[in-house]
Design a protein around this motif. Structure first.
Motif, PDB file in Angstrom:
ATOM      1  N   GLU A 141      -5.790  11.293  45.012  1.00 35.77           N
ATOM      2  CA  GLU A 141      -5.004  10.091  44.727  1.00 35.77           C
ATOM      3  C   GLU A 141      -5.201   9.056  45.833  1.00 35.77           C
ATOM      4  O   GLU A 141      -5.738   9.351  46.904  1.00 35.77           O
ATOM      5  CB  GLU A 141      -3.523  10.449  44.586  1.00 35.77           C
ATOM      6  N   THR A 142      -4.759   7.833  45.546  1.00 40.35           N
ATOM      7  CA  THR A 142      -4.859   6.740  46.505  1.00 40.35           C
ATOM      8  C   THR A 142      -3.486   6.439  47.077  1.00 40.35           C
ATOM      9  O   THR A 142      -2.514   6.277  46.334  1.00 40.35           O
ATOM     10  CB  THR A 142      -5.430   5.473  45.843  1.00 40.35           C
ATOM     11  N   LYS A 201      -5.972  -4.251  43.836  1.00 38.88           N
ATOM     12  CA  LYS A 201      -6.706  -4.107  42.570  1.00 38.88           C
ATOM     13  C   LYS A 201      -8.211  -3.999  42.831  1.00 38.88           C
ATOM     14  O   LYS A 201      -8.910  -3.180  42.228  1.00 38.88           O
ATOM     15  CB  LYS A 201      -6.407  -5.293  41.647  1.00 38.88           C
ATOM     16  N   GLU A 202      -8.716  -4.848  43.746  1.00 41.03           N
ATOM     17  CA  GLU A 202     -10.152  -4.814  44.074  1.00 41.03           C
ATOM     18  C   GLU A 202     -10.555  -3.468  44.667  1.00 41.03           C
ATOM     19  O   GLU A 202     -11.595  -2.914  44.304  1.00 41.03           O
ATOM     20  CB  GLU A 202     -10.468  -5.928  45.078  1.00 41.03           C
ATOM     21  N   LEU A 203      -9.721  -2.952  45.563  1.00 46.71           N
ATOM     22  CA  LEU A 203     -10.061  -1.709  46.263  1.00 46.71           C
ATOM     23  C   LEU A 203      -9.921  -0.465  45.384  1.00 46.71           C
ATOM     24  O   LEU A 203     -10.406   0.609  45.753  1.00 46.71           O
ATOM     25  CB  LEU A 203      -9.186  -1.555  47.511  1.00 46.71           C
ATOM     26  N   THR A 204      -9.247  -0.614  44.251  1.00 38.41           N
ATOM     27  CA  THR A 204      -9.042   0.545  43.366  1.00 38.41           C
ATOM     28  C   THR A 204      -9.686   0.328  41.992  1.00 38.41           C
ATOM     29  O   THR A 204      -9.325   1.008  41.030  1.00 38.41           O
ATOM     30  CB  THR A 204      -7.541   0.833  43.185  1.00 38.41           C
ATOM     31  N   ASP A 205     -10.623  -0.626  41.904  1.00 37.45           N
ATOM     32  CA  ASP A 205     -11.307  -0.925  40.637  1.00 37.45           C
ATOM     33  C   ASP A 205     -10.321  -1.229  39.516  1.00 37.45           C
ATOM     34  O   ASP A 205     -10.512  -0.825  38.363  1.00 37.45           O
ATOM     35  CB  ASP A 205     -12.216   0.248  40.228  1.00 37.45           C
ATOM     36  N   GLY A 206      -9.256  -1.936  39.860  1.00 30.82           N
ATOM     37  CA  GLY A 206      -8.283  -2.377  38.870  1.00 30.82           C
ATOM     38  C   GLY A 206      -7.206  -1.358  38.527  1.00 30.82           C
ATOM     39  O   GLY A 206      -6.248  -1.682  37.827  1.00 30.82           O
ATOM     40  N   LYS A 207      -7.324  -0.146  39.036  1.00 31.37           N
ATOM     41  CA  LYS A 207      -6.375   0.918  38.678  1.00 31.37           C
ATOM     42  C   LYS A 207      -5.029   0.759  39.380  1.00 31.37           C
ATOM     43  O   LYS A 207      -3.973   1.037  38.808  1.00 31.37           O
ATOM     44  CB  LYS A 207      -6.994   2.276  39.026  1.00 31.37           C
ATOM     45  N   SER A 221       7.283  -5.743  49.810  1.00 31.02           N
ATOM     46  CA  SER A 221       7.550  -4.600  48.929  1.00 31.02           C
ATOM     47  C   SER A 221       7.215  -4.925  47.478  1.00 31.02           C
ATOM     48  O   SER A 221       6.537  -4.150  46.798  1.00 31.02           O
ATOM     49  CB  SER A 221       9.020  -4.178  49.037  1.00 31.02           C
ATOM     50  N   GLU A 222       7.676  -6.074  46.994  1.00 29.60           N
ATOM     51  CA  GLU A 222       7.395  -6.426  45.599  1.00 29.60           C
ATOM     52  C   GLU A 222       5.907  -6.666  45.383  1.00 29.60           C
ATOM     53  O   GLU A 222       5.350  -6.265  44.353  1.00 29.60           O
ATOM     54  CB  GLU A 222       8.190  -7.669  45.188  1.00 29.60           C
ATOM     55  N   GLN A 223       5.251  -7.298  46.363  1.00 30.70           N
ATOM     56  CA  GLN A 223       3.809  -7.521  46.233  1.00 30.70           C
ATOM     57  C   GLN A 223       3.062  -6.194  46.103  1.00 30.70           C
ATOM     58  O   GLN A 223       2.151  -6.055  45.279  1.00 30.70           O
ATOM     59  CB  GLN A 223       3.287  -8.282  47.452  1.00 30.70           C
ATOM     60  N   ALA A 224       3.457  -5.221  46.912  1.00 31.58           N
ATOM     61  CA  ALA A 224       2.810  -3.907  46.853  1.00 31.58           C
ATOM     62  C   ALA A 224       3.092  -3.230  45.519  1.00 31.58           C
ATOM     63  O   ALA A 224       2.184  -2.661  44.887  1.00 31.58           O
ATOM     64  CB  ALA A 224       3.301  -3.030  48.004  1.00 31.58           C
ATOM     65  N   LEU A 225       4.338  -3.287  45.063  1.00 28.15           N
ATOM     66  CA  LEU A 225       4.709  -2.648  43.802  1.00 28.15           C
ATOM     67  C   LEU A 225       3.923  -3.225  42.631  1.00 28.15           C
ATOM     68  O   LEU A 225       3.586  -2.507  41.675  1.00 28.15           O
ATOM     69  CB  LEU A 225       6.218  -2.787  43.561  1.00 28.15           C
ATOM     70  N   ARG A 226       3.582  -4.497  42.709  1.00 35.03           N
ATOM     71  CA  ARG A 226       2.792  -5.116  41.645  1.00 35.03           C
ATOM     72  C   ARG A 226       1.355  -4.577  41.618  1.00 35.03           C
ATOM     73  O   ARG A 226       0.630  -4.804  40.652  1.00 35.03           O
ATOM     74  CB  ARG A 226       2.805  -6.639  41.780  1.00 35.03           C
ATOM     75  N   GLY A 227       0.949  -3.890  42.691  1.00 34.51           N
ATOM     76  CA  GLY A 227      -0.380  -3.286  42.734  1.00 34.51           C
ATOM     77  C   GLY A 227      -0.360  -1.780  42.550  1.00 34.51           C
ATOM     78  O   GLY A 227      -1.320  -1.102  42.923  1.00 34.51           O
ATOM     79  N   ILE A 228       0.714  -1.244  41.963  1.00 37.44           N
ATOM     80  CA  ILE A 228       0.827   0.202  41.782  1.00 37.44           C
ATOM     81  C   ILE A 228       0.131   0.634  40.496  1.00 37.44           C
ATOM     82  O   ILE A 228      -0.003  -0.145  39.537  1.00 37.44           O
ATOM     83  CB  ILE A 228       2.312   0.638  41.781  1.00 37.44           C
ATOM     84  N   ALA A 229      -0.321   1.882  40.469  1.00 40.76           N
ATOM     85  CA  ALA A 229      -1.000   2.432  39.296  1.00 40.76           C
ATOM     86  C   ALA A 229       0.023   2.963  38.292  1.00 40.76           C
ATOM     87  O   ALA A 229       1.203   3.131  38.591  1.00 40.76           O
ATOM     88  CB  ALA A 229      -1.935   3.567  39.725  1.00 40.76           C
ATOM     89  N   TRP A 230      -0.471   3.243  37.068  1.00 40.94           N
ATOM     90  CA  TRP A 230       0.363   3.918  36.071  1.00 40.94           C
ATOM     91  C   TRP A 230       0.836   5.250  36.646  1.00 40.94           C
ATOM     92  O   TRP A 230       0.081   5.978  37.262  1.00 40.94           O
ATOM     93  CB  TRP A 230      -0.430   4.124  34.782  1.00 40.94           C
ATOM     94  N   ASN A 231       2.119   5.537  36.463  1.00 44.32           N
ATOM     95  CA  ASN A 231       2.735   6.771  36.958  1.00 44.32           C
ATOM     96  C   ASN A 231       2.739   6.834  38.487  1.00 44.32           C
ATOM     97  O   ASN A 231       2.800   7.913  39.075  1.00 44.32           O
ATOM     98  CB  ASN A 231       2.036   8.019  36.391  1.00 44.32           C
ATOM     99  N   GLY A 232       2.683   5.649  39.135  1.00 46.06           N
ATOM    100  CA  GLY A 232       2.707   5.605  40.590  1.00 46.06           C
ATOM    101  C   GLY A 232       4.089   5.891  41.147  1.00 46.06           C
ATOM    102  O   GLY A 232       5.102   5.858  40.435  1.00 46.06           O
TER     103      GLY A 232
END
Length: 325
Positions: A141-142, A201-207, A221-232
């Protein structure tokens, strides 16, 4: 004995070094002669009255301690007078003596010196509980670590790599990110010059990232949460900015994500056996050379105020330690 005392809430300059009465152990307590006390960012918030709990004034700040057992109370069987130990308290560590609950006091490994021992428990205990028990971080996982150059951040990087994750470090300067990469971070984001969401998004190929470790709070915090994966899983570890973020709850809904609280001190008190098992794992990894706290500076008790000032001004990378001779 000498102790740093907080008599009114405010900046570190308000603190006083004073002589106060020696301490005595009650039932299930240990009096430790303090050799070193590691400073943590919450210490700077507690003395300002900005933390989740407010000790009754006057009080002595400091949580992460290492020293020698001076006295044991009734019900303490795993320690004796003269043992070298390390442990944690809610406050009271910036003094020549401190009372430690028995289930928060551990024998110090011989190979671990006092400044390292005083840099260990809060950072690694918090981070391992967060990643193992709360996020259930899986190999492959990332992991995004916010405030990655601080004590808990560097611990989270080391532990994330040991647990098989790809680790992205986020910090406020390039110098701090270089230290994070020395500690094993695969990628770095300078969130003062780069957009956090789009870079994730760039570092995780959009995932997006699977786990976010956030001891920072505030707008990031909100900025990071907007970059979370499904089921993160978003780990709420602390609020080093001093601002508790208000999160739009549609964000975890849209990603099937979880916002998970991390209160290691509460876990350690409520589940001492489980915390002991975690501690033994951390001790083993340290003995094998897999974990190494980064000590920014060691200062005497007389300079504890200046150490807290540096920490409050975001000048500390890793741990600031107060040595008490």
């Amino acid at each position: 004995m000498r102790a740093i005392r907080c008599k009114t809430y405010g900046p570190p300059s308000n603190l006083k070094l004073e002589e106060i009465d020696s301490l005595h152990a009650g039932p299930k307590e240990v009096v430790v002669q303090v050799k070193a006390c590691g400073l943590n960012f919450p210490d700077t918030l507690i003395i300002q009255g900005l933390y989740q709990f407010k000790p009754e004034l006057p009080f002595t700040p400091g949580s992460d301690i290492a020293g020698v057992v001076k006295e044991v109370g009734d019900g303490v069987t795993h320690l004796k007078v003269g043992d070298a130990v390390f442990g944690f308290v809610a406050h009271g560590g910036l003094a020549e003596e401190v009372i430690v609950p028995r289930n928060a006091c551990f024998l110090k490994p011989p190979q671990m010196d006092y400044p390292v021992a005083a840099s260990f428990m809060m950072a690694y205990g918090t981070s391992y509980h967060a990643l193992k028990d709360r996020a259930k971080l899986m190999e492959g996982e990332t992991l995004l670590v916010m405030g990655a150059s601080g004590g808990v951040g560097l611990a989270a990087i080391e532990l994330g790599k040991l647990m098989g994750a790809k680790v992205i470090a986020a910090a406020s300067t390039q110098e701090k990110l270089e230290l994070c990469k020395e500690y094993g971070a695969d990628e770095g984001i300078n969130y003062t010059t780069q957009d956090l969401k789009s870079t994730l998004k760039e570092l995780t190929d959009g995932k997006g990232v699977d786990v976010i470790y956030d001891p920072v709070g505030g707008d990031f915090s909100e900025q990071a949460l907007r970059g979370i994966a499904w089921n993160g899983r978003f780990l709420v570890v602390g609020f080093a900015t001093g601002d508790i973020p208000k999160i739009p709850l549609n964000l975890p809904l849209l990603k099937g994500a979880s916002i998970v609280g991390v209160f290691w001190g509460g876990f350690a008190m409520k589940y001492p056996k489980e915390n002991m098992a975690n501690t033994m794992t951390l001790m083993q990894w340290h003995a094998e050379g897999k974990l190494k706290p980064h000590i920014h500076k060691i200062v005497p008790l007389e300079d504890a105020k200046e150490g807290l000032e540096e920490m409050m001004n975001r000048k500390v990378k890793g741990k600031m330690v107060v040595q008490i001779l």
